[in-house]
Enzyme design. Sequence first.
Site, PDB file in Angstrom:
ATOM      1  N   PHE A 117       0.823  -1.208   0.000  1.00 48.57           N
ATOM      2  CA  PHE A 117       0.000   0.000   0.000  1.00 48.57           C
ATOM      3  C   PHE A 117       0.858   1.260   0.000  1.00 48.57           C
ATOM      4  O   PHE A 117       1.780   1.380   0.814  1.00 48.57           O
ATOM      5  CB  PHE A 117      -0.846   0.083   1.281  1.00 48.57           C
ATOM      6  CG  PHE A 117      -1.893  -0.964   1.400  1.00 48.57           C
ATOM      7  CD1 PHE A 117      -1.570  -2.239   1.861  1.00 48.57           C
ATOM      8  CD2 PHE A 117      -3.215  -0.687   1.075  1.00 48.57           C
ATOM      9  CE1 PHE A 117      -2.539  -3.215   1.987  1.00 48.57           C
ATOM     10  CE2 PHE A 117      -4.192  -1.664   1.198  1.00 48.57           C
ATOM     11  CZ  PHE A 117      -3.855  -2.925   1.648  1.00 48.57           C
ATOM     12  N   ASP A 118       0.494   2.203  -0.826  1.00 48.26           N
ATOM     13  CA  ASP A 118       0.984   3.546  -0.578  1.00 48.26           C
ATOM     14  C   ASP A 118       0.292   4.060   0.688  1.00 48.26           C
ATOM     15  O   ASP A 118      -0.880   3.743   0.942  1.00 48.26           O
ATOM     16  CB  ASP A 118       0.675   4.485  -1.755  1.00 48.26           C
ATOM     17  CG  ASP A 118       1.162   5.887  -1.443  1.00 48.26           C
ATOM     18  OD1 ASP A 118       2.386   6.056  -1.310  1.00 48.26           O
ATOM     19  OD2 ASP A 118       0.336   6.806  -1.274  1.00 48.26           O
ATOM     20  N   ALA A 119       1.004   4.871   1.465  1.00 48.21           N
ATOM     21  CA  ALA A 119       0.482   5.315   2.763  1.00 48.21           C
ATOM     22  C   ALA A 119      -0.848   6.060   2.641  1.00 48.21           C
ATOM     23  O   ALA A 119      -1.747   5.899   3.474  1.00 48.21           O
ATOM     24  CB  ALA A 119       1.513   6.203   3.463  1.00 48.21           C
ATOM     25  N   THR A 146      -3.278   5.758   0.597  1.00 45.87           N
ATOM     26  CA  THR A 146      -4.479   4.943   0.386  1.00 45.87           C
ATOM     27  C   THR A 146      -5.220   4.784   1.702  1.00 45.87           C
ATOM     28  O   THR A 146      -6.436   4.622   1.719  1.00 45.87           O
ATOM     29  CB  THR A 146      -4.120   3.530  -0.113  1.00 45.87           C
ATOM     30  OG1 THR A 146      -3.296   2.866   0.864  1.00 45.87           O
ATOM     31  CG2 THR A 146      -3.425   3.559  -1.454  1.00 45.87           C
TER      32      THR A 146
END
Lengths: 224, 224
Positions: B9-11, B13
Amino acid sequence: MPVTRAIAFDAFTTFDPGSVATRAEEVFPGRGAELAGAWRTRQFEYAWLRTLMGRYADFWQVTDEALVFTAALLKLELTADRRERLMQAFLELKAWPDARSALSALKRAGVSLAFLSNLTARMLDAAVKNSGLDGLFEPHLTTDLVRAYKPDPRAYQMGVDAFGVPREQIVFAAFGGWDAAGARAFGYRTFWVNRAGAPVERLSEAPDAIGTTLTDLVGFVSGV
Amino acid sequence: MPVTRAIAFDAFTTFDPGSVATRAEEVFPGRGAELAGAWRTRQFEYAWLRTLMGRYADFWQVTDEALVFTAALLKLELTADRRERLMQAFLELKAWPDARSALSALKRAGVSLAFLSNLTARMLDAAVKNSGLDGLFEPHLTTDLVRAYKPDPRAYQMGVDAFGVPREQIVFAAFGGWDAAGARAFGYRTFWVNRAGAPVERLSEAPDAIGTTLTDLVGFVSGV
């Protein structure tokens, strides 16, 4: 100070990008500044992102794709005709008023001059021709030759390879503060032609000197 | 569709960056949106530029330097106290409303979850703790571990190395359209959590699927 035998120029030290904003205002009255600003931001971001991703495409394509994205973001209707007129502005760039006399003085002093630019050879050729600056520059060092945009060191390396003089005898003339930082990180003596009077970028490296015109650059390399 | 055994995950998201803009408005009333927008732009540009230049610095430093530059650009007086309050907003991020139930469902289904983020471990730890999401994630895959920011392939490679499953069994969940393009170029199946409803970036690669929340991501990996 070391003697300066060659100068690598970013294109916008010499050519005024303001005509792009003027065109944007003609095409989208009342929204030109907003479009031109967001387009320019995306244009450079796309160049950097593609280099990081390993997906190089030339600056004409990147410029067009950035335009298409930006128009969608700002909900501006980009017809084929508007897109064409906006892109055409990048083939109609003209030199800043101080460029000709400063560049001619450097050339007369025996300094080799070349563009080291993200722009394609076609874009650079058009700008040189529109500005009547033919005969002053060595062949263009466009990032197309190495398929990596500044500030990737592969781009700056073109100057060392092409001029055939030691790195310390080359000056890099930057228009963007980020480009000044990148050139300095690469190891060029760097002069920032800070035409907009922007603050220094906080990017680990500061330029060796700062001016506002190419006339100031002549002073820098003359040691004046 | 291949089974999904892990999600990187990108943060953002999971964590809502909107609190940074709120803080900016508290610190500079009437100028908050302008500051937050320009700050965010420079923050990511500095990360990309430093990676291209070979001058990595962690995202806390990059964020602070981008703030100092942006305040100077906008001619806002950045006192030590204002700078501290603005930076502190990045240690007070909280999760989007849909995050907890979606992430819990994925975890219960046996999917390994980890952040693959430009943020430092300290920034990620603070956001996880503030949001009460402890226990859901594997150790952070921060770009500090490889000293290269996304979309550099060295950053995305961390997911392959850490999860220990084939690349095709990993999904990358992006917040930024540019990050979705980068992850897709690297070879991840990519889901774009397009919370802002932005247009697709024109960056050579399109995401495999697009939604607006992490609930939509659960649907994607379930094949629903």
